[in-house]
Design an enzyme around this catalytic site. Structure first.
Site, PDB file in Angstrom:
ATOM      1  N   PHE A  17       8.542  12.175   2.773  1.00 56.06           N
ATOM      2  CA  PHE A  17       7.352  12.727   2.291  1.00 56.06           C
ATOM      3  C   PHE A  17       7.059  12.526   0.998  1.00 56.06           C
ATOM      4  O   PHE A  17       6.644  13.588   0.165  1.00 56.06           O
ATOM      5  CB  PHE A  17       7.364  14.019   2.828  1.00 56.06           C
ATOM      6  N   THR A  54       9.844   5.813   3.947  1.00 56.86           N
ATOM      7  CA  THR A  54      10.880   6.346   2.748  1.00 56.86           C
ATOM      8  C   THR A  54      10.791   5.050   2.065  1.00 56.86           C
ATOM      9  O   THR A  54      10.090   3.936   2.315  1.00 56.86           O
ATOM     10  CB  THR A  54      12.232   6.268   3.263  1.00 56.86           C
ATOM     11  N   VAL A  57       2.897  -5.257   4.467  1.00 54.99           N
ATOM     12  CA  VAL A  57       2.548  -6.542   3.290  1.00 54.99           C
ATOM     13  C   VAL A  57       0.799  -6.008   3.213  1.00 54.99           C
ATOM     14  O   VAL A  57      -0.207  -5.892   3.964  1.00 54.99           O
ATOM     15  CB  VAL A  57       2.499  -7.792   4.258  1.00 54.99           C
ATOM     16  N   GLY A  84      -0.697  -3.637   1.781  1.00 54.73           N
ATOM     17  CA  GLY A  84      -1.405  -2.074   2.160  1.00 54.73           C
ATOM     18  C   GLY A  84      -2.529  -2.154   3.169  1.00 54.73           C
ATOM     19  O   GLY A  84      -2.381  -2.294   4.121  1.00 54.73           O
ATOM     20  N   GLY A  96      -0.339   3.908 -14.636  1.00 54.27           N
ATOM     21  CA  GLY A  96       0.522   4.202 -13.488  1.00 54.27           C
ATOM     22  C   GLY A  96       0.613   3.015 -12.112  1.00 54.27           C
ATOM     23  O   GLY A  96       0.744   3.182 -11.079  1.00 54.27           O
ATOM     24  N   GLU A 147       6.055   0.771 -12.333  1.00 50.48           N
ATOM     25  CA  GLU A 147       6.977   1.575 -12.152  1.00 50.48           C
ATOM     26  C   GLU A 147       7.550   1.515 -13.748  1.00 50.48           C
ATOM     27  O   GLU A 147       7.481   0.565 -14.248  1.00 50.48           O
ATOM     28  CB  GLU A 147       7.913   1.470 -11.293  1.00 50.48           C
ATOM     29  N   ASP A 191       9.312  -7.658  -4.566  1.00 50.65           N
ATOM     30  CA  ASP A 191       8.640  -6.900  -3.724  1.00 50.65           C
ATOM     31  C   ASP A 191       8.004  -8.335  -2.863  1.00 50.65           C
ATOM     32  O   ASP A 191       7.805  -8.223  -1.610  1.00 50.65           O
ATOM     33  CB  ASP A 191       7.521  -6.327  -4.532  1.00 50.65           C
ATOM     34  N   LYS A 237       7.919  -9.346   1.239  1.00 45.41           N
ATOM     35  CA  LYS A 237       6.747  -9.499   2.097  1.00 45.41           C
ATOM     36  C   LYS A 237       6.359 -10.918   2.649  1.00 45.41           C
ATOM     37  O   LYS A 237       6.170 -11.395   3.827  1.00 45.41           O
ATOM     38  CB  LYS A 237       5.658  -9.257   1.210  1.00 45.41           C
ATOM     39  N   GLY A 269      -1.387   1.495  -3.097  1.00 44.84           N
ATOM     40  CA  GLY A 269      -2.093   2.646  -3.113  1.00 44.84           C
ATOM     41  C   GLY A 269      -2.022   3.744  -2.028  1.00 44.84           C
ATOM     42  O   GLY A 269      -1.838   3.104  -0.785  1.00 44.84           O
TER      43      GLY A 269
END
Lengths: 168, 337
Positions: free
Chosen positions: B11, B96, B152, B154, B207, B210, B221, B225, B317
């Site tokens: 969460f 997660t 992949v 979003g 933002g 990271e 990342d 993908k 996002g």
């Protein structure tokens, strides 16, 4: 016999005359020039030069003339038959390009049969990494080998190779 | 009306986004003939369980206050895997954080859910990048669905588009910008001439990146993908570790400027062509459809029938990722008899 050469000319005064010089110097007769400005890539305008030659032998001499003159030619046809089919690849090298012997890099590409038609270096301070942009002309069947060679050179010299996306 | 009970495992930002969309789109989902109820939410230190349905607005208030444990359904120390096994639900939404080293804890969550004959929807790249074939086989064996649109790019439809709109096509090659953070950094370097370090700092302040940006800037990342795309869309048996990977940290303004002068932008491109899979910075002609700016993602699929198909959109996002997750949930619910 009708010959055609697809050349890539920098959009600057005098480049067309330079490209035509090998044809006129070796007895070819230019009869049309078409610029494809809508297909401009990497700052170069694809230009199709149509000219008359006596035979394949004369065309071979002109072909060598293009190479000597530093003209970027990707395709030559004689009576519609392809004599040369090449690709142009733009590559940026990042790292210590000069300190790792840029001439050696170009020579090794040349030995493989790749023609470096331009080499533009940008360096802020000698001790810092620099960048170079090359345009490399290569016969299509040697393209994969060229990529491997670039990777090998980059690994040896700790350079980052940033190549043009395929199919662009 | 088709009904389904949903559990959210993890969460954090994405899990919260999923809950928000479940709440805000409730009426729209009902118009589509689907009623979803949230029956469990799992975190590291416990789970909220209410098989009659958890009130989402109260849940979100507690989440914002950092007081999930004050919920009446809070079960302290209940482990996620136990909740996945024990709670009566139809769909497990596993969101997660991604871990491409071990795939955990997502890998165990997904495997447990599938073995418990529960459908799984996930945005977690790690388990799929590492164990794609095994998880797909497990889903088939247990006769449940495993959906991963959100892994992949979003909010961009990729897997569902290929599965439906391009169903008869063979995917010949894939290339694209798969990471919004690196695209933002490279776009800023291209537009303003700043160094990588300055653009990264700006991305952190906004933002977009990271605090520890390795996952993005080293191409990890994007490589995860690419692995999922190759396995899911091209039937490959590609392992994540076999993706050749070069990041963007060594790119200097001089290189960007030379490229720009010659009509190119430098972009971090993930690519599967022939038997090669890679993530590396490449030169993209300024007029090329893959030359998208900011945090946008762009994917070009070369197919045998439809030829080149290009999808451009927001790759990451909270709400964009939740959109992909909810679309997967809906696909599952609508396909149930």
């Amino acid at each position: 016999m009708k010959a055609e050469a697809l050349v890539h000319l920098k959009d600057a005064p005098g480049t067309l005359l330079e490209a035509l010089a090998p044809i006129s110097a070796h007895g070819g007769n230019v009869y049309s020039i078409s610029h494809f400005r809508e297909r401009i890539k990497g700052g170069a305008v694809p230009t199709l030069i149509a000219f008359e030659v006596k035979d394949l032998e004369q065309l071979e001499v002109i072909k060598k003339g293009f190479l000597k003159q530093g003209v970027e030619v990707t395709e030559i046809t004689l009576e519609g038959r392809k004599i040369v089919k090449r690709k142009t690849l733009a590559v940026v090298l990042v790292g210590h390009v000069m300190a790792t012997d840029a001439k050696n890099t170009i020579d090794r590409l040349d030995e493989y049969g790749a023609f470096v038609s331009s080499f533009d270096l940008s360096i802020a301070k000698t001790e810092l990494p620099s960048a170079a942009l090359m345009h490399i002309v290569i016969e299509e069947n040697k393209y994969e080998g060229l990529l491997k060679l670039l990777d090998k050179i980059a690994e040896e010299k700790k350079l980052v190779v940033i190549r043009e996306v395929e199919g662009s | 009306m088709k009904e389904a009970r949903v559990m959210i495992v993890g969460f954090g930002v994405v899990g919260e986004g999923v809950a928000e969309v479940l709440d805000s789109k409730k009426k729209q989902l009902e118009k589509l003939g689907v009623k979803l109820s949230l029956v469990a939410v799992c975190e590291k230190d416990g789970c909220i369980v209410d098989e009659k349905g958890i009130g989402v607005s109260e849940l979100l208030k507690l989440k914002k206050a950092g007081e999930l444990q004050k919920h009446s359904g809070w079960k302290k120390k209940m482990r996620s895997v136990d909740a996945i096994r024990e709670v009566d639900c139809d769909i497990v939404v596993e969101v997660t954080p991604t871990n491409v080293e071990s795939g955990e804890p997502g890998l165990t969550h997904i495997a447990t859910a599938l073995d418990s004959k529960k459908h799984v929807v996930t945005s977690n790249k790690g388990p799929l990048a590492l164990k794609f074939s095994e998880l797909v086989e497990k889903a088939e064996k247990n006769n449940v669905e495993l959906k991963y649109e959100a892994t992949v790019c979003g909010g961009m439809p990729v897997f569902n588009m290929v599965e439906n709109a391009l169903a008869s096509n063979e995917i010949k090659s894939i290339k694209g910008i798969l990471n919004g953070t690196t695209n933002f950094i490279l776009s800023r370097m291209h537009e303003t001439g700043v160094t990588f370090e300055v653009a990264l700092k700006e991305a952190k302040e906004m933002g977009i990146a990271e605090e520890k940006p390795d996952y993005d800037v080293k191409g990890i990342d994007a490589a995860a993908k690419i692995t999922i795309l190759a396995n899911a869309l091209m039937g490959r048996k590609l392992a994540y570790k076999d993706v050749k990977r070069v990041g963007i940290e060594e790119i200097i303004p001089e290189g960007i400027a030379l490229a720009k002068k010659s009509g190119f932008a430098i972009k971090l491109i993930g690519e599967i062509t022939g038997d090669k899979a890679s993530v590396s910075p490449q030169l993209i002609p300024l007029g090329h459809p893959l030359n998208v700016g900011g945090t946008l993602n762009a994917l070009m699929l070369e197919t045998d029938l439809a030829k080149e198909v290009i999808v451009i959109g927001r790759g990451a996002g909270k709400i964009e990722t939740a959109s992909a997750i909810i679309s997967d949930v809906l696909e599952i619910v609508k396909s149930r008899k």
